[in-house]
Each structure stands twice: as C-alpha cells, then as structure tokens.
Enzyme design. Structure first.
Site, PDB file in Angstrom:
ATOM      1  N   GLY A 177       1.273  -7.467   0.867  1.00 28.62           N
ATOM      2  CA  GLY A 177       1.554  -8.680   0.774  1.00 28.62           C
ATOM      3  C   GLY A 177       3.101  -9.279  -0.347  1.00 28.62           C
ATOM      4  O   GLY A 177       3.324 -10.453  -0.430  1.00 28.62           O
ATOM      5  N   ASN A 178       3.750  -8.132  -0.667  1.00 28.87           N
ATOM      6  CA  ASN A 178       4.646  -7.891  -0.696  1.00 28.87           C
ATOM      7  C   ASN A 178       5.697  -7.599  -0.320  1.00 28.87           C
ATOM      8  O   ASN A 178       5.439  -6.677   0.695  1.00 28.87           O
ATOM      9  CB  ASN A 178       4.415  -7.143  -2.479  1.00 28.87           C
ATOM     10  CG  ASN A 178       5.902  -7.532  -3.335  1.00 28.87           C
ATOM     11  OD1 ASN A 178       6.279  -6.869  -2.905  1.00 28.87           O
ATOM     12  ND2 ASN A 178       4.903  -7.615  -4.450  1.00 28.87           N
ATOM     13  N   HIS A 179       6.787  -8.871   0.106  1.00 31.02           N
ATOM     14  CA  HIS A 179       7.832  -8.771   0.369  1.00 31.02           C
ATOM     15  C   HIS A 179       8.685  -7.383  -0.364  1.00 31.02           C
ATOM     16  O   HIS A 179      10.015  -7.658   0.808  1.00 31.02           O
ATOM     17  CB  HIS A 179       8.076 -10.335   0.035  1.00 31.02           C
ATOM     18  CG  HIS A 179       6.838 -10.801   0.861  1.00 31.02           C
ATOM     19  ND1 HIS A 179       7.833 -12.366   0.588  1.00 31.02           N
ATOM     20  CD2 HIS A 179       6.707 -11.257   1.844  1.00 31.02           C
ATOM     21  CE1 HIS A 179       6.209 -13.285   1.702  1.00 31.02           C
ATOM     22  NE2 HIS A 179       6.539 -12.441   2.308  1.00 31.02           N
TER      23      HIS A 179
END
Length: 169
Positions: free
Chosen positions: A45-47
């Site tokens: 979920g980290n961009h």
C-alpha cells in the site's frame, strides 16, 4: 494484573547508496511489513516505488534488487533518519526511544550528496532534532508516500516528487 506490553526494538536497514549519489531520500524507520520482507517500502500500500518509477515513466520492477539498482542508476540513495527505536506497529507517531544514524560519518563517506529529501514531516523532525543541518546541502520535504497519507492523491504526491528530477542522472 496484566503486564505492560513493551514495544519491540526495531533496527533500520543499511543504506542503498554508492559514491555517485547526489540525492539522499530519508524516511524515519521501516514499518513492520518492510522489516518482515527486509525491503525498503515493502508494504504494497506504500506508494514509494510507484512514485519513483512514475518519475521516469517506467513500470515498477517486481524484483527488489532491480528496484535498488534503478535508484542507484539515477543517483538516488535511500536511508532512514533513525538507526533504531521502539515502536508498536508501523506508525511514526508511535516511535519512542529513537537513536539517530551517524550522519557525520555518512556524509564524509558519501561527499557527492548535495540534496536531502525527507519523505515525511516526521523524518524531517527527527533529523532536525538530532542532526545539524549543513550549509553544503539543500533540504526538501516531500509528501509521505504512505498509503495512510490520504491528504494527497497519488497524482498530487507525484507532482511534489518531481522535485527530485533536476538532480537525477
């Protein structure tokens, strides 16, 4: 009587860096998922990786070693402000008992670094608290790549992260 829970001690990764890096991207401390995978920004979920690859109009490589090489080929180093801390969960707001990395020795070893980018306000705050800013470096604050940072869309984050481009190879 219940015993108080003691937050685990977390230790950061070694930097991803070489002598050609002009840019240093700094986070605070890897989250639980990253620590379990032994990868910077390992949480899906980290961009972070999506932002880095989008800067260069490339698809994200699924191979972690290839992603590390992608950074280095563009003169971008990656590290964390903290060497260790105690932290329950992955939120920076839960960090306690922090120990900062040795930036004096680091900058001596990597003198080409002129641009320091913080990937969150908390990383910048820890740096400002424990490390003396140097007049031979420029400091920049980027919006957090965390998926939990819902104050900006991916497109808005990317616009800010484009600030890296003039300094890349």
């Amino acid at each position: 009587m219940d015993k108080p829970t003691i937050a685990p001690v977390k230790t950061a990764f070694a930097p991803i860096i070489d002598q050609q890096c002009k840019i240093l991207l700094l986070g605070t401390m890897p989250g639980d998922r990253s620590l379990s995978l032994q990868q910077y920004y390992g949480h899906s979920g980290n961009h972070f990786w999506k932002l880095i690859y989008a800067l260069f109009d490339q698809p994200v490589d699924p191979d972690y070693q290839a992603r590390k090489n992608f950074l280095l080929q563009r003169g971008i180093g990656l590290w964390d402000v903290l060497e260790s801390c105690t932290c329950e969960g992955s939120l920076d707001s839960n960090i306690k008992n922090e120990v900062v990395n040795d930036f004096a020795a680091f900058y001596e070893q990597y003198p080409a670094i002129t641009e320091v980018f913080f990937d969150s306000r908390k990383a910048e705050q820890f740096y400002n608290r424990y490390v003396k800013k140097s007049s031979d470096k420029n400091y920049h604050l980027l919006p957090s790549p965390s998926g939990a940072n819902a104050t900006k869309t991916f497109a808005q984050k990317l616009e800010h992260w484009k600030e890296l481009l003039p300094y890349t190879k």
